[in-house]
Design an enzyme around this catalytic site. Structure first.
Site, PDB file in Angstrom:
ATOM      1  N   ASP A   1      57.896  39.313  70.320  1.00 46.22           N
ATOM      2  CA  ASP A   1      56.555  39.188  70.887  1.00 46.22           C
ATOM      3  C   ASP A   1      55.560  39.782  69.895  1.00 46.22           C
ATOM      4  OD1 ASP A   1      56.880  41.921  71.115  1.00 46.22           O
ATOM      5  OD2 ASP A   1      57.207  41.883  73.271  1.00 46.22           O
ATOM      6  N   SER A   2      54.293  39.690  70.213  1.00 45.02           N
ATOM      7  CA  SER A   2      53.259  40.114  69.252  1.00 45.02           C
ATOM      8  C   SER A   2      53.001  41.610  69.298  1.00 45.02           C
ATOM      9  CB  SER A   2      51.951  39.384  69.544  1.00 45.02           C
ATOM     10  OG  SER A   2      51.397  39.855  70.764  1.00 45.02           O
ATOM     11  N   GLY A   3      53.445  42.281  70.345  1.00 43.48           N
ATOM     12  CA  GLY A   3      53.121  43.687  70.539  1.00 43.48           C
ATOM     13  C   GLY A   3      51.911  43.901  71.418  1.00 43.48           C
ATOM     14  N   GLY A   4      51.181  42.846  71.695  1.00 47.11           N
ATOM     15  CA  GLY A   4      49.952  42.982  72.462  1.00 47.11           C
ATOM     16  C   GLY A   4      50.153  43.490  73.870  1.00 47.11           C
ATOM     17  N   PHE A   5      51.180  42.995  74.560  1.00 44.49           N
ATOM     18  CA  PHE A   5      51.384  43.398  75.952  1.00 44.49           C
ATOM     19  C   PHE A   5      51.615  44.903  76.043  1.00 44.49           C
ATOM     20  CE2 PHE A   5      54.096  44.287  79.618  1.00 44.49           C
ATOM     21  CZ  PHE A   5      53.340  43.743  80.635  1.00 44.49           C
TER      22      PHE A   5
ATOM     23  N   ASP B   1      47.635  38.126  71.651  1.00 48.20           N
ATOM     24  CA  ASP B   1      46.770  37.680  72.743  1.00 48.20           C
ATOM     25  C   ASP B   1      46.418  38.874  73.604  1.00 48.20           C
ATOM     26  OD1 ASP B   1      49.401  38.006  73.751  1.00 48.20           O
ATOM     27  OD2 ASP B   1      48.886  36.813  75.511  1.00 48.20           O
TER      28      ASP B   1
ATOM     29  N   GLN C   1      46.523  31.439  78.138  1.00 50.83           N
ATOM     30  CA  GLN C   1      46.050  32.452  79.092  1.00 50.83           C
ATOM     31  C   GLN C   1      45.143  31.774  80.128  1.00 50.83           C
ATOM     32  OE1 GLN C   1      46.937  35.478  79.680  1.00 50.83           O
ATOM     33  NE2 GLN C   1      48.165  35.992  77.868  1.00 50.83           N
TER      34      GLN C   1
ATOM     35  N   ASP D   1      62.143  35.379  79.509  1.00 53.54           N
ATOM     36  CA  ASP D   1      62.650  36.693  79.111  1.00 53.54           C
ATOM     37  C   ASP D   1      62.196  37.720  80.133  1.00 53.54           C
ATOM     38  OD1 ASP D   1      60.591  38.931  77.820  1.00 53.54           O
ATOM     39  OD2 ASP D   1      59.738  36.917  77.935  1.00 53.54           O
TER      40      ASP D   1
ATOM     41  N   CYS E   1      81.743  36.534  91.664  1.00 50.11           N
ATOM     42  CA  CYS E   1      81.416  36.610  90.233  1.00 50.11           C
ATOM     43  C   CYS E   1      82.688  36.652  89.396  1.00 50.11           C
ATOM     44  CB  CYS E   1      80.574  37.853  89.976  1.00 50.11           C
ATOM     45  SG  CYS E   1      80.088  38.069  88.253  1.00 50.11           S
TER      46      CYS E   1
ATOM     47  N   CYS F   1      82.686  37.715  86.126  1.00 53.92           N
ATOM     48  CA  CYS F   1      82.452  38.518  84.937  1.00 53.92           C
ATOM     49  C   CYS F   1      83.547  39.577  84.773  1.00 53.92           C
ATOM     50  CB  CYS F   1      81.070  39.173  84.968  1.00 53.92           C
ATOM     51  SG  CYS F   1      80.941  40.663  85.982  1.00 53.92           S
TER      52      CYS F   1
ATOM     53  N   CYS G   1      83.398  42.537  87.387  1.00 55.17           N
ATOM     54  CA  CYS G   1      83.880  42.234  88.733  1.00 55.17           C
ATOM     55  C   CYS G   1      85.388  41.999  88.765  1.00 55.17           C
ATOM     56  CB  CYS G   1      83.131  41.023  89.293  1.00 55.17           C
ATOM     57  SG  CYS G   1      81.398  41.393  89.674  1.00 55.17           S
TER      58      CYS G   1
ATOM     59  N   HIS H   1      77.120  43.311  84.121  1.00 55.03           N
ATOM     60  CA  HIS H   1      77.175  42.370  85.251  1.00 55.03           C
ATOM     61  C   HIS H   1      75.846  41.650  85.432  1.00 55.03           C
ATOM     62  CE1 HIS H   1      77.779  40.748  89.292  1.00 55.03           C
ATOM     63  NE2 HIS H   1      76.596  41.255  89.568  1.00 55.03           N
TER      64      HIS H   1
END
Length: 377
Positions: free
Chosen positions: A96-100, A150, A194, A271, A309, A311, A314, A340
């Protein structure tokens, strides 16, 4: 604009829902979509080795520009040969850009046309993140997909503020693109739509962002506290405006209902820190809903986390044992719950892709929501 090995291939469109199944090809390999991207904030998916994350079926992971800028620094990552070698992950990476993080973690931030001034959450030191620097940091990190800088504004902001913010985000995209071209990088730069929860602004932002003819497009500023119905309405407006031959990325979304609803509407990539964060808090995703395994009620429960499940966790461990580990502050407990949860979401996306191919995604949603305890929108 980018290496021609980066391309989206449409495989099938679900006749029942209109959802799409595809493959995103990158210089470091391909992965099937719709896809969930585990988040490796600081060049690691918390508690997991890269080999374990790959074994669960992750075809791409996300790393965080802000945190890697603050520590250890992009110069150190670049000297190691880039993020892939630094963390031993050979498959695609998105940064990501780091903005958030600048907007959500930093006190006293100041937004100007130039960029964002803020104080580090680590030591209070002063920094400025500009569109150009966001691209330079991501170039040094060496991710396969990089994001423009952004502003992720609060969804409750006024329409006037969101209009001004969206226009600035578009101008920042122009600057990001220029810097990306100056760096002569083969990384795929995504623009971000946006517009808050205002239909006209979302539509305008989508149309203007698409005009840059980028390798892919993200939808930002959603799943930030607004009602689900509002998010779905914004997706219904934006997604038809995005090119069908380019990947579409819904940022910061990872709950099962959002993953399914987003896929139905045509999202290709998601994500979220949800599976790892829940795991560290002793909560797991199961076929029948959320389960807080650290609760006392499971102290003598010798069944798996989820009897449906398949996995590793489990198959080998019980709720009682995992609760004991968590209460005893043993690291293995957090590893097992995280393992899990990651498997659950990655397997959910496998099921979503299969349902798309079988033209039955709406049926899958109905059945899954019924078991999980969700109400269909």
């Amino acid at each position: 604009m980018t290496d021609n090995t980066f391309r989206y291939e449409l495989i099938h469109t679900c006749s029942q829902s209109g959802a799409r199944r595809g493959i995103l090809h990158t210089p470091r390999g391909s992965f099937e979509t719709p896809a969930f991207m585990p988040v490796g904030t600081q060049a690691t998916v918390k508690t997991m080795t890269p080999e374990e994350v790959s074994s669960l079926g992750a075809g791409i992971i996300l790393a965080n520009t802000y945190h890697l800028w603050m520590r250890p620094g992009p110069e150190i990552v670049a000297a190691a040969g880039g993020l892939h070698k630094f963390m031993n992950w050979p498959r695609p990476i998105l940064t990501d850009s780091g903005g958030f993080q600048v907007f959500s973690l930093s006190d006293g931030r100041e937004i100007t046309e130039r960029g964002v001034s803020f104080c580090s959450h680590l030591d209070g030191s002063e920094h400025e993140l500009t569109p150009e620097l966001a691209i330079d940091i991501q170039t040094a990190l060496g991710a396969d997909i990089i994001m423009q800088l952004d502003e992720c504004a609060d969804w409750k902001e006024s329409e006037d503020y969101i209009r001004s913010s969206s226009r600035r985000t578009l101008r920042w995209l122009e600057r990001c693109l220029r810097q990306h071209q100056l760096n002569n990088s083969s990384q795929a730069l995504f623009g971000i739509v946006q517009g808050g929860v205002y239909e006209g602004l979302r539509r305008l932002s989508a149309e203007q962002t698409v005009s840059f003819d980028l390798p892919g497009y993200a939808i930002g500023g959603l799943s930030v506290g607004e009602p689900a119905e509002l998010m779905y309405r914004m997706l219904d407006i934006v997604l038809p405006l995005l090119p069908a031959h380019k990947p579409r990325y819904l940022m910061g979304v990872g709950s099962p209902d959002y993953l399914i609803e987003g896929s139905i509407r045509g999202v290709d990539m998601f994500d979220c820190v949800l599976p790892t964060r829940l795991g560290r808090n002793g909560t797991v995703l199961t076929s029948e809903g959320y389960l807080t395994v650290r609760n006392a009620t499971y102290a003598e429960d010798y069944t798996p986390l989820d009897s449906s499940c398949n996995c590793y966790v489990c198959a080998h461990y019980t709720r009682a044992y995992i609760r004991h580990l968590i209460k005893a502050n043993e690291i293995l407990g957090l590893r097992l719950t995280t393992w899990h949860n990651l498997y659950f979401l990655l397997n959910l996306m496998r099921q979503v892709r299969e349902a798309i191919s079988n033209n039955e995604l709406l049926d899958f949603r109905s059945e899954f929501f019924s078991r999980f305890g969700y109400e269909s929108v």
